[in-house]
Write an enzyme that holds these catalytic residues in place. Structure first.
Site, PDB file in Angstrom:
ATOM      1  N   CYS A 120       0.813  -1.224   0.000  1.00  0.00           N
ATOM      2  CA  CYS A 120       0.000   0.000   0.000  1.00  0.00           C
ATOM      3  C   CYS A 120       0.843   1.270   0.000  1.00  0.00           C
ATOM      4  O   CYS A 120       0.296   2.369  -0.103  1.00  0.00           O
ATOM      5  CB  CYS A 120      -0.935   0.022   1.209  1.00  0.00           C
ATOM      6  SG  CYS A 120      -2.221  -1.210   1.077  1.00  0.00           S
ATOM      7  N   TYR A 149      -3.235   4.541   5.645  1.00  0.00           N
ATOM      8  CA  TYR A 149      -2.547   3.315   6.090  1.00  0.00           C
ATOM      9  C   TYR A 149      -1.210   3.200   5.359  1.00  0.00           C
ATOM     10  O   TYR A 149      -0.167   2.933   5.962  1.00  0.00           O
ATOM     11  CB  TYR A 149      -3.456   2.114   5.786  1.00  0.00           C
ATOM     12  CG  TYR A 149      -2.798   0.763   5.878  1.00  0.00           C
ATOM     13  CD1 TYR A 149      -2.532   0.170   7.107  1.00  0.00           C
ATOM     14  CD2 TYR A 149      -2.446   0.051   4.717  1.00  0.00           C
ATOM     15  CE1 TYR A 149      -1.935  -1.087   7.190  1.00  0.00           C
ATOM     16  CE2 TYR A 149      -1.856  -1.193   4.792  1.00  0.00           C
ATOM     17  CZ  TYR A 149      -1.603  -1.769   6.033  1.00  0.00           C
ATOM     18  OH  TYR A 149      -1.007  -2.998   6.109  1.00  0.00           O
ATOM     19  N   LYS A 200     -18.186 -15.617   1.402  1.00  0.00           N
ATOM     20  CA  LYS A 200     -19.406 -15.424   0.607  1.00  0.00           C
ATOM     21  C   LYS A 200     -19.751 -16.695  -0.164  1.00  0.00           C
ATOM     22  O   LYS A 200     -20.918 -17.093  -0.248  1.00  0.00           O
ATOM     23  CB  LYS A 200     -19.217 -14.257  -0.373  1.00  0.00           C
ATOM     24  CG  LYS A 200     -19.191 -12.900   0.324  1.00  0.00           C
ATOM     25  CD  LYS A 200     -18.899 -11.788  -0.666  1.00  0.00           C
ATOM     26  CE  LYS A 200     -18.641 -10.473   0.037  1.00  0.00           C
ATOM     27  NZ  LYS A 200     -18.360  -9.366  -0.882  1.00  0.00           N
ATOM     28  N   THR A 219      -7.286  -5.602 -10.332  1.00  0.00           N
ATOM     29  CA  THR A 219      -6.403  -6.774 -10.214  1.00  0.00           C
ATOM     30  C   THR A 219      -5.539  -6.706  -8.949  1.00  0.00           C
ATOM     31  O   THR A 219      -5.208  -5.626  -8.468  1.00  0.00           O
ATOM     32  CB  THR A 219      -5.460  -6.870 -11.436  1.00  0.00           C
ATOM     33  OG1 THR A 219      -4.776  -5.615 -11.570  1.00  0.00           O
ATOM     34  CG2 THR A 219      -6.220  -7.201 -12.702  1.00  0.00           C
TER      35      THR A 219
HETATM   36  P1  NAD Z   1      -3.623  -8.602  11.808  1.00  0.00           P
HETATM   37  O1  NAD Z   1      -4.568  -7.449  11.927  1.00  0.00           O
HETATM   38  O2  NAD Z   1      -4.197  -9.970  11.853  1.00  0.00           O
HETATM   39  O3  NAD Z   1      -2.479  -8.487  12.902  1.00  0.00           O
HETATM   40  C1  NAD Z   1      -2.061  -7.280  13.444  1.00  0.00           C
HETATM   41  C2  NAD Z   1      -2.124  -7.417  14.944  1.00  0.00           C
HETATM   42  O4  NAD Z   1      -1.660  -6.206  15.552  1.00  0.00           O
HETATM   43  C3  NAD Z   1      -3.541  -7.654  15.467  1.00  0.00           C
HETATM   44  O5  NAD Z   1      -3.639  -8.877  16.160  1.00  0.00           O
HETATM   45  C4  NAD Z   1      -3.799  -6.467  16.372  1.00  0.00           C
HETATM   46  O6  NAD Z   1      -4.571  -6.777  17.517  1.00  0.00           O
HETATM   47  C5  NAD Z   1      -2.384  -6.061  16.743  1.00  0.00           C
HETATM   48  N1  NAD Z   1      -2.372  -4.684  17.242  1.00  0.00           N
HETATM   49  C6  NAD Z   1      -2.938  -3.592  16.659  1.00  0.00           C
HETATM   50  N2  NAD Z   1      -2.776  -2.520  17.446  1.00  0.00           N
HETATM   51  C7  NAD Z   1      -2.099  -2.936  18.539  1.00  0.00           C
HETATM   52  C8  NAD Z   1      -1.645  -2.288  19.714  1.00  0.00           C
HETATM   53  N3  NAD Z   1      -1.871  -0.989  19.911  1.00  0.00           N
HETATM   54  N4  NAD Z   1      -0.994  -3.014  20.653  1.00  0.00           N
HETATM   55  C9  NAD Z   1      -0.774  -4.342  20.475  1.00  0.00           C
HETATM   56  N5  NAD Z   1      -1.183  -5.014  19.362  1.00  0.00           N
HETATM   57  C10 NAD Z   1      -1.839  -4.318  18.423  1.00  0.00           C
HETATM   58  O7  NAD Z   1      -2.827  -8.370  10.455  1.00  0.00           O
HETATM   59  P2  NAD Z   1      -1.830  -9.340   9.666  1.00  0.00           P
HETATM   60  O8  NAD Z   1      -2.483  -9.668   8.393  1.00  0.00           O
HETATM   61  O9  NAD Z   1      -1.351 -10.422  10.545  1.00  0.00           O
HETATM   62  O10 NAD Z   1      -0.655  -8.312   9.349  1.00  0.00           O
HETATM   63  C11 NAD Z   1       0.553  -8.263  10.097  1.00  0.00           C
HETATM   64  C12 NAD Z   1       1.385  -7.086   9.620  1.00  0.00           C
HETATM   65  O11 NAD Z   1       1.640  -7.197   8.223  1.00  0.00           O
HETATM   66  C13 NAD Z   1       0.698  -5.739   9.819  1.00  0.00           C
HETATM   67  O12 NAD Z   1       1.660  -4.786  10.175  1.00  0.00           O
HETATM   68  C14 NAD Z   1       0.154  -5.406   8.452  1.00  0.00           C
HETATM   69  O13 NAD Z   1       0.014  -4.024   8.248  1.00  0.00           O
HETATM   70  C15 NAD Z   1       1.218  -6.015   7.562  1.00  0.00           C
HETATM   71  N6  NAD Z   1       0.688  -6.353   6.237  1.00  0.00           N
HETATM   72  C16 NAD Z   1      -0.192  -7.391   6.102  1.00  0.00           C
HETATM   73  C17 NAD Z   1      -0.684  -7.702   4.848  1.00  0.00           C
HETATM   74  C18 NAD Z   1      -1.638  -8.845   4.641  1.00  0.00           C
HETATM   75  O14 NAD Z   1      -2.037  -9.061   3.501  1.00  0.00           O
HETATM   76  N7  NAD Z   1      -2.036  -9.592   5.651  1.00  0.00           N
HETATM   77  C19 NAD Z   1      -0.293  -6.940   3.731  1.00  0.00           C
HETATM   78  C20 NAD Z   1       0.588  -5.884   3.912  1.00  0.00           C
HETATM   79  C21 NAD Z   1       1.098  -5.617   5.174  1.00  0.00           C
END
Ligand code: NAD
Length: 324
Positions: A120, A149, A200, A219
């Site tokens: 992003c 974000y 869904k 996409t």
């Molecule tokens: P997720 O939302 O399942 O996990 C993030 C976790 O951070 C959550 O469990 C949430 O409770 C915790 N969190 C948020 N605020 C908090 C706080 N103040 N104190 C303690 N914990 C806190 O997301 P994910 O898919 O496991 O993603 C993990 C990381 O990877 C994130 O940083 C996300 O931005 C990044 N990311 C994920 C994707 C994806 O496709 N899943 C893509 C790009 C980036």
């Protein structure tokens, strides 16, 4: 045996990472503001707490861990990130916890820290053609992410790079592109598209229809969780600090993703494309040239395989929810 801290251990990627690190025999402390919703954590210690609070961060990062994985973020799918309603929280929460964690990590002398950035961060102007998005690492600037974000992720990338430059903090930075798999959010508004479409399809009755947001021609590419964890491990073990894309180059439209899920479910459904205010950029795909060159990594399995595991798990959750 390494001593490892996983921030965001109650989340999707964090939960899987903790399990992998434990299988490999390491000592793991997890921290999250919530417990994992779908599995019992395998961590040796799990601290429930808010990482935006400096006091908590001092308690959690109380020793020079061999590795810290910073996965905590206030995030969700398009229905969370693009409405505009959560922007202040997303920016404030995620920036605060990154500032706290990184400061404390360098103070106590953490040996290596991984930061999860995101696709992003890439400029919206390079992602207007659904067939030809540009997401090479060096195309990040001039910056113009399409969400706050993304702006926070870009700020935090720079924060980690600045600590590396000025304090010698040993950082690794990856830009994830749509990681998916079982044991991730699949309902409630924060779910991302593969999980939402699996839900869904699982809920639809035979010959019914499912809704796909927008015209469905936008996409994306999707990477299965196990592949993501392997790429993270390679990055952690390499001298290269990133930022580097961790994603798949198997790009497809959202309508085609929905069709793939239907095929896996053996359900014959029609697609209703519904207008929504924001679906994000028109096209996005990982560009894996740099990771291939630096780490010799590329995804090893087709999308359909990971999607099959994910669909089965979500269909099970749908059944469980129905019978509650
Ligand atoms: P997720 O939302 O399942 O996990 C993030 C976790 O951070 C959550 O469990 C949430 O409770 C915790 N969190 C948020 N605020 C908090 C706080 N103040 N104190 C303690 N914990 C806190 O997301 P994910 O898919 O496991 O993603 C993990 C990381 O990877 C994130 O940083 C996300 O931005 C990044 N990311 C994920 C994707 C994806 O496709 N899943 C893509 C790009 C980036």
């Amino acid at each position: 045996m390494k001593k490892v801290l996983v921030c965001g251990a109650g989340g999707f990627i964090g939960g899987h990472l903790v399990s992998k690190l434990k299988r490999e025999g390491h000592w793991v402390r997890g921290v999250d503001i919530k417990s994992h919703e779908y599995t019992t954590t395998a961590a040796d210690e799990f601290i429930l707490g808010d990482l935006t609070e400096q006091k908590l961060v001092r308690e959690v990062i109380d020793q020079p861990f061999d590795e810290v994985y910073q996965l905590a973020a206030d995030m969700g799918g398009a229905g969370y990130i693009f409405t505009g309603e959560n922007d202040a929280n997303v920016m404030h929460n995620s920036a605060s916890l990154n500032l706290n964690i990184l400061y404390q990590a360098q103070l106590v002398g953490v040996k290596k820290i991984f930061y999860s950035s995101s696709a992003c961060i890439y400029p919206a102007y390079n992602q207007e053609d659904p067939e030809n998005p540009k997401c090479a690492e060096d195309s990040a600037y001039p910056a113009m992410p399409d969400s706050d974000y993304g702006w926070e992720k870009l700020f935090s990338e720079r924060l980690y790079l600045a600590f590396n430059r000025n304090h010698g903090t040993n950082v690794r930075i990856a830009r994830f592109h749509n990681i998916f798999g079982p044991e991730g959010t699949w309902t409630g508004g924060k779910e991302k598209s593969p999980a939402a479409l699996c839900r869904k399809v699982a809920e639809a009755t035979e010959n019914g229809s499912i809704e796909v947001w927008g015209d469905g021609l936008q996409t994306r590419s999707f990477l299965y969780i196990d592949e993501c964890l392997e790429a993270i491990e390679r990055l952690m073990n390499a001298d290269f600090i990133g930022p580097v894309n961790i994603g798949s180059e198997e790009m497809l439209s959202m309508n085609d993703l929905a069709r793939k899920v239907m095929k896996i479910a053996s359900k014959n459904l029609s697609i209703k494309n519904i207008p929504v205010p924001h679906t994000g950029v028109r096209g996005r795909n990982s560009d894996n040239k740099l990771i291939q060159q630096k780490l010799g990594w590329a995804p090893s399995r087709p999308l359909e395989e990971g999607l099959t595991h994910t669909y089965r798990w979500i269909a099970q959750q749908v059944d469980l929810a129905k019978n509650k």
